[in-house]
Design a protein around this motif. Structure first.
Motif, PDB file in Angstrom:
ATOM      1  N   PHE A   6      77.026  25.395  74.428  1.00  0.00           N
ATOM      2  CA  PHE A   6      78.249  25.993  74.050  1.00  0.00           C
ATOM      3  C   PHE A   6      78.347  26.614  72.735  1.00  0.00           C
ATOM      4  O   PHE A   6      77.666  26.203  71.771  1.00  0.00           O
ATOM      5  N   ALA A   7      78.760  28.034  72.633  1.00  0.00           N
ATOM      6  CA  ALA A   7      78.340  28.694  71.371  1.00  0.00           C
ATOM      7  C   ALA A   7      79.674  29.095  70.647  1.00  0.00           C
ATOM      8  O   ALA A   7      79.772  30.383  70.702  1.00  0.00           O
ATOM      9  N   PRO A   8      80.463  28.253  69.998  1.00  0.00           N
ATOM     10  CA  PRO A   8      81.928  28.779  69.466  1.00  0.00           C
ATOM     11  C   PRO A   8      81.407  29.517  68.065  1.00  0.00           C
ATOM     12  O   PRO A   8      80.415  29.292  67.425  1.00  0.00           O
ATOM     13  N   SER A   9      82.310  30.307  67.782  1.00  0.00           N
ATOM     14  CA  SER A   9      82.208  31.027  66.384  1.00  0.00           C
ATOM     15  C   SER A   9      83.394  30.162  65.812  1.00  0.00           C
ATOM     16  O   SER A   9      84.347  29.866  65.854  1.00  0.00           O
ATOM     17  N   PRO A  10      82.602  29.483  64.435  1.00  0.00           N
ATOM     18  CA  PRO A  10      83.669  28.589  63.607  1.00  0.00           C
ATOM     19  C   PRO A  10      84.400  29.449  62.799  1.00  0.00           C
ATOM     20  O   PRO A  10      84.480  29.383  61.603  1.00  0.00           O
ATOM     21  N   LEU A  38      74.742  22.497  71.153  1.00  0.00           N
ATOM     22  CA  LEU A  38      75.884  23.061  70.520  1.00  0.00           C
ATOM     23  C   LEU A  38      75.334  24.025  69.509  1.00  0.00           C
ATOM     24  O   LEU A  38      74.579  23.674  68.765  1.00  0.00           O
ATOM     25  N   ARG A  39      75.746  25.518  69.907  1.00  0.00           N
ATOM     26  CA  ARG A  39      75.287  26.354  68.980  1.00  0.00           C
ATOM     27  C   ARG A  39      76.539  27.147  68.161  1.00  0.00           C
ATOM     28  O   ARG A  39      77.353  27.432  69.046  1.00  0.00           O
ATOM     29  N   LEU A  40      76.353  27.010  66.890  1.00  0.00           N
ATOM     30  CA  LEU A  40      77.519  27.513  66.102  1.00  0.00           C
ATOM     31  C   LEU A  40      77.257  28.909  65.725  1.00  0.00           C
ATOM     32  O   LEU A  40      76.125  29.265  64.697  1.00  0.00           O
ATOM     33  N   ASP A  41      78.075  29.756  66.185  1.00  0.00           N
ATOM     34  CA  ASP A  41      77.719  31.380  65.914  1.00  0.00           C
ATOM     35  C   ASP A  41      78.391  31.664  64.750  1.00  0.00           C
ATOM     36  O   ASP A  41      79.578  32.249  64.629  1.00  0.00           O
ATOM     37  N   ASP A  42      77.881  31.288  63.610  1.00  0.00           N
ATOM     38  CA  ASP A  42      78.321  31.492  62.322  1.00  0.00           C
ATOM     39  C   ASP A  42      77.861  32.455  61.366  1.00  0.00           C
ATOM     40  O   ASP A  42      77.543  32.434  60.442  1.00  0.00           O
ATOM     41  N   ASP A 204      85.702  37.226  79.476  1.00  0.00           N
ATOM     42  CA  ASP A 204      85.968  38.522  78.741  1.00  0.00           C
ATOM     43  C   ASP A 204      84.321  38.901  78.115  1.00  0.00           C
ATOM     44  O   ASP A 204      84.186  39.783  77.457  1.00  0.00           O
ATOM     45  N   HIS A 205      83.164  38.199  78.668  1.00  0.00           N
ATOM     46  CA  HIS A 205      81.890  38.410  78.168  1.00  0.00           C
ATOM     47  C   HIS A 205      81.172  39.233  79.133  1.00  0.00           C
ATOM     48  O   HIS A 205      79.990  39.493  78.949  1.00  0.00           O
ATOM     49  N   VAL A 206      81.775  39.297  80.568  1.00  0.00           N
ATOM     50  CA  VAL A 206      81.199  40.165  81.590  1.00  0.00           C
ATOM     51  C   VAL A 206      80.292  41.198  81.143  1.00  0.00           C
ATOM     52  O   VAL A 206      79.357  41.461  81.327  1.00  0.00           O
TER      53      VAL A 206
END
Ligand code: GLU
Length: 446
Positions: A6-10, A38-42, A204-206
């Protein structure tokens, strides 16, 4: 080993739509005994904050999810630089010097002449002298990934067979002129580096996927299996945004919505499964089937979520809530929980009933109507001696009924109001032992 992430942008607090992505990944991993990262796209330093990083960790913990590992993109600049250098050396990444206004103009001209607004790769045709001249002017390059052309196809876990013509896309920018890398590239470097085998993300990432699959190939890594899920919208049909606080997980938590209900709602709406309460994340994992997600956006209905939360709560065993009840000052063990859980909209209300059962009633608590005075007086006189248990209520009210002739609602309603100060509430047979004889005496004499 299978790996999900799961790669949310904080850059904000997680909302229900993010929870859908999170849970689909975490639960698919659980179902397949895969790793969950958990990958933080920061990397967007201007918009990222530590408050949001902590918020994301808290939200995962609240939902009962523990990632097997956490990765921060801001720690991985070396990996991006190494992959970048390699692709530059192989001619797959090239410098481009156009400014944003110049690119915008080119797009407009293309559209006006009926061509797709795709970058024309003018930078690939620059001579060494021209490049030197541009740099002498003070222009710094941004960097583009040269797409290989042809068609990219992938079997999408939700959408079925997907295909995309790479020639219809602009070469994506992978590095800005300030040296920072863009998500479309860092995500591929990470997924390849971590060995991610499956990516579930919003549809939205397709549009990124074909280019990213081409990048995996350039890096010599197998692409993960992609699945793009339908998006959630708010009641008015608008997309959810991190700035719109109402559907943030922390707001739902403050409103007393159960985490298990949030999890069930986030994955079951907009799918072939009925929205229903579950008793554990394991049970929910058993209901998740990517191919059963629908293609249309799903509308969030807060009333439906609140109702699901109440139903979830009603079925929770005492073990599952004992710690939280303790923190609210609620004692009484499983028997008290059994007595009240069916009446709760939120767990916090258990504390209200504990107070009502075991503390003096508030002065403003409702009192029986004057016409019920005789009934209440009779009930007071017939109050059994202790010890009390769940059979006491029946024995007592039968005796009161025999003495007064009152039955049903006419008998029970005044006694409920006298004993609790409330017109509605949990079954009195179960609540009465917690009120106890001394308090009952006092309340019946108010
Ligand atoms: N950081 C991206 C996002 O929040 C991740 C997208 C992906 O899963 O690849 O949308």
């Amino acid at each position: 080993m299978a790996v999900y992430r799961f790669a949310p942008s904080p850059t904000g607090f997680l909302h229900l739509g993010n929870a859908r992505t999170l849970l689909l990944n975490a639960l698919m991993a659980r179902k397949q005994a895969a790793r969950f990262v958990l990958r933080l796209d920061d990397t967007d330093r201007a918009r990222v904050s530590e408050e949001y990083v902590d918020g994301i960790r808290q939200d995962l913990a609240w939902l009962g999810l523990t990632p097997d590992a956490e990765v921060r993109q801001s720690d991985r600049d070396d990996a991006y630089a190494a992959a970048f250098d390699r692709l530059v050396a192989e001619g797959r990444v090239y410098p481009a010097y156009e400014s944003e206004p110049e690119l915008e103009l080119a797009r407009k001209l293309a559209r006006a002449s009926g061509r797709p607004p795709v970058y024309d790769r003018a930078a690939l045709r620059l001579t060494a002298e021209r490049r030197a001249a541009l740099e002498a002017e003070g222009r710094r390059p941004h960097w583009r990934f040269r797409l290989s052309g042809g068609r990219v196809e992938w079997p999408d876990g939700v959408r079925g067979a997907q295909g995309f013509d790479l020639s219809s896309l602009s070469d994506p920018v992978v590095r800005r002129d300030d040296g920072s890398f863009l998500y479309v590239f860092t995500s591929v470097v990470d997924d390849a580096g971590i060995g991610v085998t499956a990516v579930v993300r919003g549809e939205d990432h397709v549009t990124n996927t074909a280019a990213q699959i081409d990048m995996f190939a350039a890096l010599g890594a197998p692409p993960p299996a992609f699945a793009h899920h339908n998006l959630l919208t708010s009641a008015d049909g608008a997309g959810l945004s991190k700035r719109e606080g109402s559907l943030s997980l922390r707001t739902l938590r403050e409103q007393g919505i159960e985490p298990l209900a949030v999890a069930a709602y986030a994955v079951l709406i907009g799918s072939a499964e009925a929205v229903r309460p579950v008793s554990s994340l394991d049970e929910l994992a058993g209901l998740v089937e990517l191919s059963r997600l629908s293609r249309a956006p799903a509308r969030v209905d807060m009333e439906e979520l609140a109702a699901l939360s109440a139903k979830t709560l009603h079925a929770l065993p005492h073990d599952a809530v004992a710690d939280r009840l303790g923190a609210l000052g609620v004692e009484g063990g499983p028997a008290f929980w059994e007595a009240v859980r069916g009446n709760l909209a939120t767990l916090g209300e258990a504390a209200d009933w504990w107070r009502i059962a075991t503390r003096p009633l508030k002065p403003e608590a409702a009192r029986p109507a004057p016409e019920d005075a005789r009934l209440v007086a009779e009930a007071l006189a017939l109050l059994p001696t202790e010890p009390w248990d769940e059979t006491t209520w029946k024995a007592w009210t039968s005796a009161v009924s025999a003495a007064t002739g009152a039955k049903g609602r006419a008998l029970f309603a005044p006694l409920r109001i006298a004993l609790t100060g409330e017109p509605h509430g949990p079954e009195l047979a179960k609540l009465l032992p917690f009120i106890g004889r001394a308090r009952a005496l006092e309340r019946l004499s108010r």
